[in-house]
Design an enzyme around this catalytic site. Sequence first.
Site, PDB file in Angstrom:
ATOM      1  N   ARG A   1       9.500   2.367  -6.655  1.00  0.00           N
ATOM      2  CA  ARG A   1       8.385   2.564  -5.645  1.00  0.00           C
ATOM      3  C   ARG A   1       9.069   3.372  -3.950  1.00  0.00           C
ATOM      4  NH1 ARG A   1      11.228  -0.374  -1.339  1.00  0.00           N
ATOM      5  NH2 ARG A   1      11.993  -2.294  -2.425  1.00  0.00           N
TER       6      ARG A   1
ATOM      7  N   TYR B   1     -14.652   4.036   9.892  1.00  0.00           N
ATOM      8  CA  TYR B   1     -14.850   2.240   9.044  1.00  0.00           C
ATOM      9  C   TYR B   1     -14.484   1.647   9.410  1.00  0.00           C
ATOM     10  CZ  TYR B   1     -13.361   0.526   4.790  1.00  0.00           C
ATOM     11  OH  TYR B   1     -13.527  -0.523   3.967  1.00  0.00           O
TER      12      TYR B   1
ATOM     13  N   ASP C   1      -9.578  11.585   9.723  1.00  0.00           N
ATOM     14  CA  ASP C   1      -9.744  10.942   8.703  1.00  0.00           C
ATOM     15  C   ASP C   1     -11.318  12.007   7.539  1.00  0.00           C
ATOM     16  OD1 ASP C   1     -11.456   9.308   5.973  1.00  0.00           O
ATOM     17  OD2 ASP C   1     -10.968   7.139   7.383  1.00  0.00           O
TER      18      ASP C   1
ATOM     19  N   LYS D   1     -12.538   6.741  -2.578  1.00  0.00           N
ATOM     20  CA  LYS D   1     -13.356   6.999  -2.820  1.00  0.00           C
ATOM     21  C   LYS D   1     -14.309   8.999  -3.900  1.00  0.00           C
ATOM     22  CE  LYS D   1     -14.571   3.931   0.240  1.00  0.00           C
ATOM     23  NZ  LYS D   1     -14.271   4.140   2.002  1.00  0.00           N
TER      24      LYS D   1
HETATM   25  C1  LIG Z   1     -13.083   3.046   2.601  1.00  0.00           C
HETATM   26  C2  LIG Z   1     -12.634   3.769   3.761  1.00  0.00           C
HETATM   27  C3  LIG Z   1     -11.773   3.812   4.196  1.00  0.00           C
HETATM   28  C4  LIG Z   1     -10.551   2.560   3.689  1.00  0.00           C
HETATM   29  O1  LIG Z   1     -10.775   3.326   2.249  1.00  0.00           O
HETATM   30  P1  LIG Z   1     -10.118   1.664   1.666  1.00  0.00           P
HETATM   31  O2  LIG Z   1      -9.513   2.280  -0.131  1.00  0.00           O
HETATM   32  O3  LIG Z   1     -11.075   0.707   0.953  1.00  0.00           O
HETATM   33  O4  LIG Z   1      -8.335   1.261   1.532  1.00  0.00           O
HETATM   34  C5  LIG Z   1     -11.044   3.999   4.738  1.00  0.00           C
HETATM   35  N1  LIG Z   1     -11.751   5.340   5.893  1.00  0.00           N
HETATM   36  C6  LIG Z   1     -13.889   5.636   5.679  1.00  0.00           C
HETATM   37  C7  LIG Z   1     -13.895   6.703   5.800  1.00  0.00           C
HETATM   38  C8  LIG Z   1     -14.052   4.859   4.056  1.00  0.00           C
HETATM   39  O5  LIG Z   1     -14.950   5.353   3.699  1.00  0.00           O
END
Ligand SMILES: *Cc1c(COP(=O)(O)O)cnc(C)c1O
Length: 373
Positions: free
Chosen positions: A47, A99, A171, A196
Amino acid sequence: MNVETQAIHAGHVVDPASGAIVAPVHFSTTYERAADGSYPLDYVYSRLGNPNRLALEARITALEGGNDAASFASGSAAIYALLQTLGQGDHVVAPDVLYYGIRIIMTDILARQGIVTTFVDMSRPQNVAAALRPETRLVLLETPSNPELGVSDIRKISDIAHDAGAMVACDNTIATPVFQKPLQLGADYVMHATTKYLGGHSDVLGGIIVTGEVDERFERLQQIQQVGGAVPSPLECWLTLRGIETLPLRVRAHADNALQIAQFLEQHPAVERVNYPGLQSHPAHDVACKQMSGYGGLLSLHVRGGADEALAMTGKVKLFRRATSFGGTHSLIEHRASMEKGVTRTAPNLLRVSVGLEHVDDLIADLDQALRG
Ligand SMILES: *Cc1c(COP(=O)(O)O)cnc(C)c1O
């Protein structure tokens, strides 16, 4: 080093025990001390850190041009951890389109801890200036934004935030470090849902925060990572690292397909509007040109009509999969408002399209037959 080389070499080591080029997955949760009680390789307990996670953090740090990174079990956990470095009375400025899960964290969880968020339209930097307060600690950016693909000016907003003593976190999930480098444009932190494009195959969840400076706040973030424990497993780190090796190749192919699909949709009689930063018609196309070297693989469209017409269209696709998420090899289409349920601010006729790596002609033919009904 160029991004293609970093994607393969940054954080890579030949396994010292075997000479293996491809790293083993270190499933061990615990590491042996030397006879004198010290930890010879600094690993103690999984961890707190392990070789797979260290390699992942080193690679994404290099791609973003940062100084260090902390990875998490999901993109949401990464952003939540950054927000947890704030305290009661602190104020956040965030985009009104972001998001939806992050909006819920702010309105339902942080608000109860006395951390207040003001949501503004970040397509105009002066809206950020107007929302700043003496207690504003953080300006959050999401550009391009999900699901409307809005673009905000990272340089201008960073300057405005810094003048007021606030830090900036961007982000970068949709653009990826191949097309946009927020730290070079003035942001202090970059975050990703590695779920993603970085993972890239819709088979691993993950998130990361990359920092420009290793300062006190970043050390607090690492403490939240290690003590809070929302960490990715070694196998998840390994899968994400494998995905990143082809990231530059994949995102360029995604973006080539997405531009052609956006142009096709824009002239389609059943489509009211297309949101894609690479289109001349995008309201912030000039800002996108300035701060991005490519426009990514995500777009959204407004079908003529309402929710019924939009949902009916998704019912007719054959190649596209009706599913959430984006960044994988398969093309996906999603009626976003019904996914976001009660908290949605998304137009009922909006469909979000994650353009995959299939041949663009096949994708266009599928969309065309579905729109014709
Ligand atoms: C999918 C997404 C998130 C969240 O990510 P997870 O891995 O699903 O928790 C945050 N910001 C953006 C822009 C996203 O597309």
